[in-house]
Design an enzyme around this catalytic site. Structure first.
Site, PDB file in Angstrom:
ATOM      1  N   PRO A  89     -66.850 -34.698  20.143  1.00 44.88           N
ATOM      2  CA  PRO A  89     -66.814 -33.405  20.854  1.00 44.88           C
ATOM      3  C   PRO A  89     -68.174 -33.067  21.463  1.00 44.88           C
ATOM      4  O   PRO A  89     -68.270 -32.161  22.284  1.00 44.88           O
ATOM      5  CB  PRO A  89     -66.399 -32.393  19.779  1.00 44.88           C
ATOM      6  N   GLU A 116     -66.366 -35.198   9.222  1.00 46.50           N
ATOM      7  CA  GLU A 116     -67.142 -34.250  10.036  1.00 46.50           C
ATOM      8  C   GLU A 116     -67.962 -34.982  11.097  1.00 46.50           C
ATOM      9  O   GLU A 116     -68.772 -34.364  11.788  1.00 46.50           O
ATOM     10  CB  GLU A 116     -68.050 -33.395   9.157  1.00 46.50           C
ATOM     11  N   ARG A 154     -54.537 -47.237  34.008  1.00 50.80           N
ATOM     12  CA  ARG A 154     -53.734 -47.046  35.222  1.00 50.80           C
ATOM     13  C   ARG A 154     -54.551 -47.302  36.488  1.00 50.80           C
ATOM     14  O   ARG A 154     -53.993 -47.388  37.582  1.00 50.80           O
ATOM     15  CB  ARG A 154     -53.048 -45.683  35.239  1.00 50.80           C
ATOM     16  N   ASP A 169     -53.963 -39.337  43.640  1.00 53.82           N
ATOM     17  CA  ASP A 169     -53.839 -38.383  42.544  1.00 53.82           C
ATOM     18  C   ASP A 169     -54.832 -37.236  42.678  1.00 53.82           C
ATOM     19  O   ASP A 169     -55.929 -37.412  43.178  1.00 53.82           O
ATOM     20  CB  ASP A 169     -54.140 -39.066  41.194  1.00 53.82           C
TER      21      ASP A 169
HETATM   22  C1  JAH Z   1     -63.409 -35.356  15.379  1.00 57.36           C
HETATM   23  C2  JAH Z   1     -64.971 -37.612  14.902  1.00 57.36           C
HETATM   24  N1  JAH Z   1     -63.328 -34.252  22.700  1.00 57.36           N
HETATM   25  C3  JAH Z   1     -62.359 -34.356  21.716  1.00 57.36           C
HETATM   26  C4  JAH Z   1     -62.810 -34.887  20.370  1.00 57.36           C
HETATM   27  C5  JAH Z   1     -63.250 -36.178  20.185  1.00 57.36           C
HETATM   28  C6  JAH Z   1     -63.598 -36.604  18.904  1.00 57.36           C
HETATM   29  C7  JAH Z   1     -63.502 -35.732  17.832  1.00 57.36           C
HETATM   30  N2  JAH Z   1     -63.082 -34.476  18.052  1.00 57.36           N
HETATM   31  C8  JAH Z   1     -62.745 -34.054  19.289  1.00 57.36           C
HETATM   32  C9  JAH Z   1     -63.853 -36.128  16.447  1.00 57.36           C
HETATM   33  C10 JAH Z   1     -63.746 -35.730  14.064  1.00 57.36           C
HETATM   34  C11 JAH Z   1     -64.520 -36.850  13.830  1.00 57.36           C
HETATM   35  C12 JAH Z   1     -64.630 -37.258  16.205  1.00 57.36           C
END
Ligand code: JAH
Length: 252
Positions: A89, A116, A154, A169
């Site tokens: 994230p 986490e 794709r 697209d």
């Molecule tokens: C959650 C490791 N962008 C979305 C996304 C990608 C990876 C993770 N969470 C959200 C994630 C827990 C552990 C990665």
């Protein structure tokens, strides 16, 4: 293109990879996907891959050793070592432009975390590209990795049946807008009819209608897509307080 996926839950990918479009592309040798279970690189007899965070706090952290050593072994399996990507994230946002860059690579190595997140040494030692599919927290990187794979494959030549359908697209380079509404048979459904111009056979009029509808929809729903300052820096996109993005959208 070869795609290696490193995960603690390889079975999550089997339904997705079994879909017909992908099976056919794999059978035709256009794409190769290899799954690798990070747990096999655990150091201890209990196959532990997570541990408590230094400094305290809730949850567990994915240990550095299994991830780093799994990545090194997988990258050494074949040449080139591949573009190393960690789904996180905290990564750079996945856009169609990023997807186009990745589709030009001969090999991708996608690393999916759990818990986490990763011990920081994973990033410091491996210097991966970090990619986020959006500002929300998942339970792991697997769903994000599937989104990357889905968007990338794709664009690999000959994977799609209709080879050219993706060039126009929404969001492909040269198209920053949304597309006009689409209709198929029947001509009338529950009192709702197809716009007359689409039945006219007048291809120039149809193209003009689609372009105008696409622009109208983009302006109403995603004004940020037409704003160059926002295209360069998506976090600059803000709505005026109380402003509706698309007043034609049904309220649910
Ligand atoms: C959650 C490791 N962008 C979305 C996304 C990608 C990876 C993770 N969470 C959200 C994630 C827990 C552990 C990665």
């Amino acid at each position: 293109m070869r795609i290696d996926v490193l995960t603690l839950f390889p079975e999550i990918f089997s339904g997705y990879l079994g879909q017909s479009l992908l099976s056919k592309a794999i059978a035709r040798g256009l794409i190769e996907v290899r799954l690798h279970d990070i747990r096999r690189w655990s150091h201890d007899k209990h196959q532990k891959v997570d541990d408590r965070p230094y400094g305290g706090g809730p949850g567990m952290v994915l240990k550095a050793e299994p991830v780093v050593e799994c990545v090194e072994a997988v990258r050494a399996e074949a040449s080139p070592a591949g573009c190393l990507i960690v789904l996180s994230p905290q990564g750079e946002r996945l856009t169609q432009q990023v997807v186009e860059e990745l589709a030009a690579e001969p090999r991708l190595v996608l690393v999916c975390g759990r818990y986490e997140g990763f011990d920081q040494r994973v990033f410091d030692l491996l210097r991966p590209r970090e990619i986020s599919i959006g500002d929300y927290v998942l339970n792991g990187g697997e769903v994000a990795a599937m989104a990357v794979i889905d968007a990338v494959i794709r664009l690999v030549p000959d994977v799609l049946g209709d080879e050219q359908s993706h060039v126009q697209d929404s969001f492909s380079s040269g198209n920053r807008g949304l597309e006009a509404a689409q209709y198929t048979r029947p001509r009338e459904y529950r009192g709702l009819t197809v716009p007359e111009v689409l039945l006219s056979g007048d291809h120039a009029a149809i193209a003009q209608w689609r372009q105008l509808e696409g622009l109208r929809k983009t302006q109403q729903r995603r004004a940020d897509l037409n704003d160059d300052s926002v295209a360069a820096n998506p976090s600059a996109a803000t709505l005026e307080p109380g402003t509706e993005r698309d007043t034609n959208l049904p309220k649910h």
